[in-house]
Every structure is written in C-alpha cells, then in structure tokens.
Design a protein around this motif. Structure first.
Motif, PDB file in Angstrom:
ATOM      1  N   ASN A  42       1.877   3.466  -2.164  1.00  0.00           N
ATOM      2  CA  ASN A  42       1.275   1.945  -1.896  1.00  0.00           C
ATOM      3  C   ASN A  42      -0.188   2.313  -1.657  1.00  0.00           C
ATOM      4  O   ASN A  42      -0.697   3.391  -1.660  1.00  0.00           O
ATOM      5  CB  ASN A  42       2.101   1.434  -0.770  1.00  0.00           C
ATOM      6  CG  ASN A  42       1.917   2.212   0.635  1.00  0.00           C
ATOM      7  OD1 ASN A  42       1.015   2.789   0.962  1.00  0.00           O
ATOM      8  ND2 ASN A  42       2.898   2.064   1.469  1.00  0.00           N
ATOM      9  N   GLY A  93      10.929   0.473   1.902  1.00  0.00           N
ATOM     10  CA  GLY A  93      10.156  -0.041   0.864  1.00  0.00           C
ATOM     11  C   GLY A  93       8.837   0.257   0.843  1.00  0.00           C
ATOM     12  O   GLY A  93       8.202   0.293  -0.112  1.00  0.00           O
ATOM     13  N   PRO A 112       6.118  -1.415   1.465  1.00  0.00           N
ATOM     14  CA  PRO A 112       5.349  -2.680   0.549  1.00  0.00           C
ATOM     15  C   PRO A 112       3.889  -2.535   0.613  1.00  0.00           C
ATOM     16  O   PRO A 112       3.545  -1.871   1.782  1.00  0.00           O
ATOM     17  CB  PRO A 112       5.764  -3.887   0.837  1.00  0.00           C
ATOM     18  CG  PRO A 112       6.265  -3.811   2.294  1.00  0.00           C
ATOM     19  CD  PRO A 112       6.793  -2.466   2.499  1.00  0.00           C
ATOM     20  N   ASP A 113       2.917  -2.659  -0.276  1.00  0.00           N
ATOM     21  CA  ASP A 113       1.660  -2.861  -0.195  1.00  0.00           C
ATOM     22  C   ASP A 113       1.290  -3.834   0.962  1.00  0.00           C
ATOM     23  O   ASP A 113       1.806  -4.737   1.100  1.00  0.00           O
ATOM     24  CB  ASP A 113       0.905  -3.348  -1.382  1.00  0.00           C
ATOM     25  CG  ASP A 113       0.932  -2.432  -2.533  1.00  0.00           C
ATOM     26  OD1 ASP A 113       0.992  -1.069  -2.175  1.00  0.00           O
ATOM     27  OD2 ASP A 113       0.800  -2.643  -3.720  1.00  0.00           O
ATOM     28  N   HIS A 162       3.517  -3.503   8.352  1.00  0.00           N
ATOM     29  CA  HIS A 162       4.709  -2.785   7.873  1.00  0.00           C
ATOM     30  C   HIS A 162       4.927  -1.180   8.516  1.00  0.00           C
ATOM     31  O   HIS A 162       6.000  -0.699   8.323  1.00  0.00           O
ATOM     32  CB  HIS A 162       4.656  -2.265   6.501  1.00  0.00           C
ATOM     33  CG  HIS A 162       4.294  -3.401   5.248  1.00  0.00           C
ATOM     34  ND1 HIS A 162       5.068  -4.564   5.370  1.00  0.00           N
ATOM     35  CD2 HIS A 162       3.178  -3.944   4.776  1.00  0.00           C
ATOM     36  CE1 HIS A 162       4.599  -5.488   4.586  1.00  0.00           C
ATOM     37  NE2 HIS A 162       3.469  -5.039   4.159  1.00  0.00           N
TER      38      HIS A 162
END
Length: 581
Positions: A157, A228, A230-231, A246
């Motif tokens: 990411n 996951g 995420p970016d 995150h």
C-alpha cells in the motif's frame, strides 16, 4: 464559554497515581557511571537521592532492553534482559530495590507495536520463509498485483512511515514485504495472531514478577490495523499516503487492551500503573480507554496540544502557538475526562522539544520565571503530571549548527528525504532546530564541568553549552530556583485535595495572554484560583468575585501587593490562590 468538570469521584479508591507525580528518565542521557559517554543504570542509582529530594513518586524508564539502537532503544531485540550499554539484570534489580527503599515506584517502557528486526522472533519470521512457524508473527504482504517486487510503487500500500519513506521493506529471500510504521529496523508485530499476544502477556508478567510497578505503553493504539491494509489519502505536497485512519485506534484495539488487562493486571496483588501513549487519540476514545469500569488503561498520553504549533507540512513546519488554542485543547480534555477517566499531564518528553523553549521564553530574562509558570499551569490541572528529566531545571533546546550535530533517526531521515527532493537545506535545518527529538536528549546538566557532570568520557550527543548557567548543582543551592519551585509544586499534589478531586473551570477562554482557571473541591470546601501571564508585558486582569486578599498558595515571583480587583500580573507571572468556598 466555560469548561466545567462535574464534582464526581471518577477514579477508583485504589488509584494511588491520582495524587502522584511521575518523572521520566531517558537513561542514555541521564547519568554515565563508567565514562563510556552513555548513561546507565548505575548512574541512575547514584542520582536517586536527587529524585527523592525533588519529591516525585514514580520513575518511568525509557527502554533499557537489548537493542541495536537504530531508534535509541525503541527497537528491542530481547524483551527480557538489559542492554550491556546500560548494565545487567542484577544492576536493574539493585535499581528497583533502591527506588522502592526510597518510597518510589518504577515503571518500564513497553514497546510492543514493533520489535527490532534483530529480535529472534523476526529473524525466524524472515529466514524461515512464508511457511515458517513465526511468519504470521509479523505483517508480510506480496507486491501490488501486476508490479515487479522491489520496484518503486510495488509496495502493498502507499502508507508513509513516521520516520520518512514507505512503511514497507522488501525481503528478497522470501519475496515479500514486511510492514514497519517506523524504521525499517522496527517491523510491526501482528496482533491478530493470538500467540503473539500471549507471548507479550507472558513477558509483561515476567517483569511484574520481578517487582516493577507498571508500564508506559509506547504507541499502543497502533497495534490494531484495518483488515486489508487499504491505501491512505495522499495529501497535497505529501510523498506518501496517510495510513493513520487504518491503524490509529484500529477495530480491535479495545479488545486487545481489555484482554491485556485481564491476562496481566486484573488479578495482580499490587495496584499497578498503566499509561498508553496514543498519537491521534480523541477525547471520546480516551474516555473509553480510561473508564475504570472497562478495565483497559489508567490514563493515556494524547498529542493534541503538542500539535497546535505545527503547520500543514507536519511537525517540522513550525507555526506560532496561539494561547487560545492551547486553552481550548487542554480545557476540552479536562472536561472530556472529568466524569469518567483520567488525564496525563505533560509539556515535554523524549519525543518533544524542551517546553521552556517551545511554550515559554528561554531568554535569560524570563527563562526561569516562564519555566515556573509552565509548571504551575500544568500541575494545577486535573490529572497526573509527568516531569521529563531536566524540565525541573528549565533545560532548554540546544544549538544545532549542522546536520552532523543530530543523532535521531527521525531527524536524519527527514533531512535526507527533504533535501533529496530539492527542499532548501537551511529550511530543513530550521525546522529540525525547533522540533527535533534530539533537543530533549542532550545530557542531563548536573554541574558546570566540561560535560555537565554527565560523563567523564565523550558524550554520545553534545552537552548543551548553557549548562554553565543551568545545572542541578547551582539550583540545589538556590532556594528560589526552578528545582525548588517544582519541589514545592509536587508537595502540593500530595497535600491539597482540590488538585486531585476538584472540578475545573476555565476563565477568560478567549484571552490571548491570560491562562486562568479555578479548581473546587466540595468535600473540603477549598477553591483554588490559578492566574498565569503568558507574555513579556504586564497584564491587568479582572478577578472573579470574592478573591481579593485571598491566601497566596504558591507564586513564581514574590508578591508585592495583595490580590486585588483589577490585578496586574508581571511578565510571565503565575500565582495560585486559595480560599474556603
């Protein structure tokens, strides 16, 4: 506008830390007993009487575990030993016994978001490959789909590290990347793995069985990550994505801390202290973390007030501090944790520049007076005050002339990254001079000798040249010194119930130079008034009704006239008055 804390007993009856003051020791820079230029445990033992005279109740040690010292010990390679730089386990046991003999407690630094990449857990995780028994102890991921592993942009990411660069490092042998929110030599543990959590709990119990009195938990609210991974959003001018949504107070953080309390602290025969360092934590989250009924933590370190003088470019983008912003922030935390929870109170620590240079006035004219003012304001709030080594002497930021003077990995990496992208070096150095963590890490100033009494050798980082003016030996001999003022403030924490149990009301919240508030304890009928002039000019203030001729409890300059309405405060004057309500 008012900030009111309801009159309520919001701490459990055995919360001894509500009346305590904590003193943080950065062992590398405190006292060197063997002339190798690095502070050690024996050096601390030799200075314990100084700390006992100051009157503090708890000593918090920054990490003394074995480490490659990529991040000055916050990269731990063995959780159950002492680094030879600092001594031995036997030295630690002697230190702990000597602390307890003086009626103080000792808290260890717990760093379990990450380890060193030289910890046996990580070397096994890396060297045994994807099928190894410890692979899942850390966070490994393949390259982005369709990207060549090890090439720019192939990281799993786009998150940026706290220490510059991406949060991922590629391991050629296993063909995957590992996550590190900090240095590449500080891989993040995978707290989703219950075996990891059990190993951490066992290590904590080992130290408690040895006799330590609790833990300060480094960046503990980062241990839970969004599944996951995420970016993050790429903000204007940023080189990497902001992954903080995150991993700051992630989805399982309360579960993990409740489990830790249950497995480590709940049935312990001694009442221990737990404080979690939590960058980005909100008041609402902190209420949950510190609610006694939830059994997670006793208090948290929040960062809101130490971010108020930062611009959009981050911590090295220095902006003037507005006092109204500071009052709004600290007042909001007083209110938010008033009914439930508890505040930790601090101006500086090993990660922050010196308070008197940042929030006060470190010029010769007002250095000591503004340091006393800052101490007065902080210690009169509701919560547990933390004193960082040298703060009680008004130690200030040092003089860095070039990048060669710095030692901190965060500063060095920031300089390297920014200059590589064309930022003017003098602009980069200007930010570092104000905000580098090295400002807090220069050696403790004990006397006027060449290396300030810290070492007979060559110190690992240069001593601040102003030690010939500001040092412990001189201040111990001066009853009007900053040291003795701190001593009197700390004694007040132990004897004045309104400081522990009283409510808090901010006065004049929109005033740009006056910091004023009251504390009121219904049980004793005592009320305190705090007045502080944050500036180099006289300030005339209106008083609440009924405070004329009240008792002066403590003041940082001698009173020339009784408190009257209106009253003129001299530059950087702070005073506390008491009356029976």
């Amino acid at each position: 506008m008012r900030f009111d804390v309801p009159e309520i007993e919001a701490t459990p009856a055995d919360a001894w830390w509500s009346e305590a003051v904590v003193y943080q020791i950065y062992p590398r820079s405190f006292a060197d007993s063997n002339a190798d230029g690095i502070g050690d445990l024996q050096g601390i033992i030799e200075r314990l009487d100084y700390l006992a005279q100051l009157g503090v109740d708890v000593l918090w040690l920054s990490p003394v575990y074995p480490s490659p010292h990529d991040d000055n010990g916050y990269d731990i390679s063995d959780y159950q030993d002492i680094d030879p730089l600092f001594g031995t386990l036997a030295d630690f046991d002697r230190l702990l016994a000597a602390v307890h003999e003086r009626g103080m407690k000792l808290v260890m630094d717990l760093v379990v978001n990450h380890t060193s990449d030289e910890h046996p857990w990580f070397t096994a995780s890396r060297d045994e490959g994807p099928q190894g028994s410890k692979r899942d102890w850390y966070i490994w991921r393949p390259a982005r789909e369709g990207m060549e592993p090890g090439t720019p942009g192939a990281e799993p990411n786009n998150w940026g590290s706290f220490f510059s660069g991406p949060t991922w490092t590629y391991d050629e042998k296993s063909g995957e990347y590992y996550l590190h929110l900090f240095s590449r030599k500080q891989p993040d543990l995978n707290w989703e793995n219950p075996t990891v959590r059990q190993a951490v709990h066992a290590m904590m119990r080992w130290w408690l069985d040895r006799g330590v009195d609790g833990f300060r938990m480094d960046v503990v609210n980062l241990i839970s990550k969004t599944p996951g991974l995420p970016d993050g959003i790429v903000h204007e001018g940023a080189l990497h994505g902001d992954g903080s949504p995150h991993y700051i107070c992630g989805p399982r953080i309360h579960e993990y801390l409740a489990e830790m309390h249950r497995e480590v602290f709940e049935d312990h025969p001694r009442r221990l202290l737990t404080v979690g360092e939590m960058p980005g934590v909100t008041v609402e989250e902190a209420k949950l973390f510190t609610d006694p009924s939830r059994r997670e933590l006793d208090m948290v370190f929040q960062f809101e007030h130490v971010g108020l003088d930062q611009g959009p470019g981050g911590k090295f983008d220095v902006r003037p501090l507005k006092l109204t912003d500071l009052k709004a922030s600290l007042g909001r935390w007083q209110t938010g944790l008033g009914e439930t929870g508890w505040n930790s109170l601090y101006w500086n620590n090993h990660d922050q520049p010196r308070a008197v240079s940042r929030f006060g006035d470190d010029s010769p004219a007002y250095r000591d007076r503004s340091a006393k003012l800052l101490a007065t304001v902080l210690h009169l709030h509701r919560g547990t005050p933390y004193v960082y080594q040298g703060e009680e002497l008004a130690m200030a930021n040092t003089r860095f002339t070039s990048i060669d003077d710095f030692r901190d990995i965060e500063s060095l990496n920031y300089h390297r990254e920014q200059t590589a992208h064309g930022v003017d070096e003098e602009q980069v150095l200007a930010g570092l001079r104000h905000r580098s963590r090295d400002n807090a890490r220069t050696p403790m100033q004990w006397d006027t000798s060449q290396h300030a009494g810290f070492t007979a050798g060559t110190p690992w980082i240069a001593v601040n040249p102003d030690h010939t003016r500001t040092n412990a030996k001189a201040q111990l001999a001066d009853p009007d010194s900053v040291f003795h003022y701190y001593r009197r403030l700390i004694a007040l924490r132990h004897t004045e119930p309104a400081l522990t149990h009283g409510d808090f009301q901010m006065l004049h919240p929109d005033h740009e130079q006056l910091y004023a508030f009251t504390r009121h304890d219904a049980a004793s009928g005592t009320e305190l008034l705090v007045l502080a002039n944050f500036g180099p000019a006289d300030l005339t203030v209106d008083l609440p009704d009924g405070w004329e001729h009240s008792e002066t409890l403590i003041a940082n300059v001698p009173a020339t006239t009784p408190l009257s309405a209106p009253h003129t405060l001299r530059p950087w004057e702070a005073r506390v008055h008491r009356r029976n309500a």
